[in-house]
Design an enzyme around this catalytic site. Structure first.
Site, PDB file in Angstrom:
ATOM      1  N   HIS A 172       0.828  -1.165  -0.156  1.00  0.00           N
ATOM      2  CA  HIS A 172       0.105   0.027  -0.068  1.00  0.00           C
ATOM      3  C   HIS A 172       0.693   1.452  -0.199  1.00  0.00           C
ATOM      4  O   HIS A 172       2.160   1.071   0.419  1.00  0.00           O
ATOM      5  CB  HIS A 172      -0.827  -0.133   1.414  1.00  0.00           C
ATOM      6  CG  HIS A 172      -2.094  -0.772   1.278  1.00  0.00           C
ATOM      7  ND1 HIS A 172      -1.977  -2.105   1.389  1.00  0.00           N
ATOM      8  CD2 HIS A 172      -3.474  -0.693   0.729  1.00  0.00           C
ATOM      9  CE1 HIS A 172      -3.107  -2.784   1.427  1.00  0.00           C
ATOM     10  NE2 HIS A 172      -4.095  -1.841   0.808  1.00  0.00           N
ATOM     11  N   LYS A 196      -0.529   4.851   4.601  1.00  0.00           N
ATOM     12  CA  LYS A 196      -1.664   3.809   5.185  1.00  0.00           C
ATOM     13  C   LYS A 196      -0.890   3.575   6.481  1.00  0.00           C
ATOM     14  O   LYS A 196       0.069   3.236   6.780  1.00  0.00           O
ATOM     15  CB  LYS A 196      -1.640   2.569   4.460  1.00  0.00           C
ATOM     16  CG  LYS A 196      -2.592   1.700   5.071  1.00  0.00           C
ATOM     17  CD  LYS A 196      -3.141   0.441   4.083  1.00  0.00           C
ATOM     18  CE  LYS A 196      -3.883  -0.491   4.735  1.00  0.00           C
ATOM     19  NZ  LYS A 196      -5.250   0.065   5.192  1.00  0.00           N
TER      20      LYS A 196
HETATM   21  P1  NAD Z   1      -7.536   9.667   4.521  1.00  0.00           P
HETATM   22  O1  NAD Z   1      -6.506   9.624   5.745  1.00  0.00           O
HETATM   23  O2  NAD Z   1      -7.402  10.165   3.259  1.00  0.00           O
HETATM   24  O3  NAD Z   1      -9.279  10.283   5.279  1.00  0.00           O
HETATM   25  C1  NAD Z   1      -9.506  10.365   6.665  1.00  0.00           C
HETATM   26  C2  NAD Z   1     -10.819  10.917   6.806  1.00  0.00           C
HETATM   27  O4  NAD Z   1     -11.226  10.581   7.994  1.00  0.00           O
HETATM   28  C3  NAD Z   1     -10.427  12.294   6.825  1.00  0.00           C
HETATM   29  O5  NAD Z   1     -11.675  12.869   6.213  1.00  0.00           O
HETATM   30  C4  NAD Z   1     -10.496  12.741   8.312  1.00  0.00           C
HETATM   31  O6  NAD Z   1     -10.938  14.336   8.434  1.00  0.00           O
HETATM   32  C5  NAD Z   1     -11.388  11.847   8.942  1.00  0.00           C
HETATM   33  N1  NAD Z   1     -10.864  11.918  10.259  1.00  0.00           N
HETATM   34  C6  NAD Z   1     -10.164  11.307  10.891  1.00  0.00           C
HETATM   35  N2  NAD Z   1     -10.143  11.420  12.298  1.00  0.00           N
HETATM   36  C7  NAD Z   1     -11.365  11.492  12.485  1.00  0.00           C
HETATM   37  C8  NAD Z   1     -12.191  11.844  13.530  1.00  0.00           C
HETATM   38  N3  NAD Z   1     -11.382  11.601  14.778  1.00  0.00           N
HETATM   39  N4  NAD Z   1     -13.521  11.986  13.481  1.00  0.00           N
HETATM   40  C9  NAD Z   1     -14.091  12.026  12.386  1.00  0.00           C
HETATM   41  N5  NAD Z   1     -13.184  12.047  11.193  1.00  0.00           N
HETATM   42  C10 NAD Z   1     -11.992  11.740  11.412  1.00  0.00           C
HETATM   43  O7  NAD Z   1      -7.750   8.034   4.559  1.00  0.00           O
HETATM   44  P2  NAD Z   1      -8.470   7.213   3.319  1.00  0.00           P
HETATM   45  O8  NAD Z   1      -7.469   7.030   2.511  1.00  0.00           O
HETATM   46  O9  NAD Z   1      -9.803   7.973   2.862  1.00  0.00           O
HETATM   47  O10 NAD Z   1      -8.973   6.044   4.220  1.00  0.00           O
HETATM   48  C11 NAD Z   1      -9.905   5.950   5.329  1.00  0.00           C
HETATM   49  C12 NAD Z   1     -10.209   4.515   5.908  1.00  0.00           C
HETATM   50  O11 NAD Z   1     -10.441   3.781   4.901  1.00  0.00           O
HETATM   51  C13 NAD Z   1      -8.997   3.959   6.560  1.00  0.00           C
HETATM   52  O12 NAD Z   1      -8.861   3.349   7.652  1.00  0.00           O
HETATM   53  C14 NAD Z   1      -8.410   3.085   5.147  1.00  0.00           C
HETATM   54  O13 NAD Z   1      -7.712   1.811   5.681  1.00  0.00           O
HETATM   55  C15 NAD Z   1      -9.738   2.575   4.807  1.00  0.00           C
HETATM   56  N6  NAD Z   1     -10.115   2.093   3.604  1.00  0.00           N
HETATM   57  C16 NAD Z   1     -11.004   0.901   3.505  1.00  0.00           C
HETATM   58  C17 NAD Z   1     -11.155   0.351   2.147  1.00  0.00           C
HETATM   59  C18 NAD Z   1     -12.254  -0.590   1.986  1.00  0.00           C
HETATM   60  O14 NAD Z   1     -12.611  -1.078   0.758  1.00  0.00           O
HETATM   61  N7  NAD Z   1     -12.665  -0.980   3.183  1.00  0.00           N
HETATM   62  C19 NAD Z   1     -10.508   0.912   1.071  1.00  0.00           C
HETATM   63  C20 NAD Z   1      -9.721   2.075   1.266  1.00  0.00           C
HETATM   64  C21 NAD Z   1      -9.402   2.583   2.344  1.00  0.00           C
END
Ligand code: NAD
Length: 241
Positions: free
Chosen positions: A149, A153
């Site tokens: 990744h 991440k």
């Molecule tokens: P990112 O860091 O780009 O975005 C994180 C988001 O969460 C931001 O909008 C931030 O403001 C918000 N955030 C952070 N702390 C917070 C809090 N305390 N309260 C409310 N909001 C908060 O991350 P990303 O790449 O968009 O990934 C987000 C999550 O999704 C990660 O856990 C990642 O591993 C997961 N993910 C899952 C899949 C899946 O298919 N399940 C796919 C991609 C990413």
């Protein structure tokens, strides 16, 4: 649920990489209406005309039918509490949740519909099943999961690697070994390998963009709205059509 009115969606983690893909793709689906977008700061996002809220103001968001959460473990408890309070469904892809958070999610499933998946792509749902079957047939072989990744991440092994590992363990009775690589802007690659004397099988999934996860989560939200409380599985929703 009234089938003529759109399903009201709250996007939690809206400013993130996944949140922005969800906001963009939700606009293409007339069955869905995003009524609130929540991020840690609540700051406006360029090109987004949905009401924005800071996570501290989650309780003040308008009514919604389903929350789609792609945030971080620090934000998860608040969105789960908001869904329970509103009796709304929760679709979550946030990875790295603690054991307590997983238990809280299982408890919530007694009162609201929930669906958590480590990976919302159709390909990984199929890879999970292939991994389980291969492990069942190759019990004496080494089993390894290698995942790569982007450098931002936070959790390792990835949630998807752990889900695939659980499928392997279910097939052969013991867990595989894991290896994680964090490099550049890799969106997500998972290789499940079975190695025996003189031969090897590799099952590989490569994500080419984040839209595959966002489309899967939006589709899951559309399927989950109006369902009874419970812990729903992505495979059941995807293959129910
Ligand atoms: P990112 O860091 O780009 O975005 C994180 C988001 O969460 C931001 O909008 C931030 O403001 C918000 N955030 C952070 N702390 C917070 C809090 N305390 N309260 C409310 N909001 C908060 O991350 P990303 O790449 O968009 O990934 C987000 C999550 O999704 C990660 O856990 C990642 O591993 C997961 N993910 C899952 C899949 C899946 O298919 N399940 C796919 C991609 C990413």
């Amino acid at each position: 649920m009234n089938s003529s009115s759109p399903i009201r969606i709250l996007i939690h983690g809206a400013s993130g990489r996944m949140g922005q893909a969800l906001l963009r793709l939700a606009r293409e689906n007339p069955a869905l209406q995003v009524v609130a977008a929540v991020s840690r700061s609540g700051a406006a996002i360029d090109g987004v005309d949905v009401p924005m809220f800071a996570s501290a103001d989650l309780a003040r968001c308008p009514s919604f039918d389903v929350a789609i959460d792609f945030s971080l473990p620090e934000g998860f408890d608040a969105v789960l509490a908001a869904c329970k309070m509103r009796k709304a469904a929760l679709v979550s892809g946030t990875t790295g949740l603690s054991t307590q958070q997983r238990e809280a999610l299982a408890q919530a499933a007694h009162t609201i519909p929930v669906l958590w998946a480590s990976n919302f792509s159709l390909g990984v749902v199929v890879l999970e099943e292939l991994s389980r079957r291969a492990a069942q047939a190759l019990t004496g072989w080494d089993a390894d999961i290698i995942e790569s990744h982007h450098v931002h991440k936070k959790d390792a092994p990835s949630g998807t690697a752990l889900t695939l590992g659980a499928a392997v363990a279910a097939g052969r009775g013991s867990a595989p070994h894991y290896a994680s690589l964090r490099a550049g802007d890799i969106i997500g690659e998972h290789s499940v390998q079975f190695t025996g004397p003189g031969e090897r099988i590799e099952l590989i999934h490569r994500a080419g963009n984040r839209d595959i996860f966002a489309r899967g989560a939006l589709s899951a939200a559309a399927h989950l709205a109006g369902r009874p409380a419970g812990n729903h599985r992505l495979a059941d929703l995807i293959f129910s059509d």
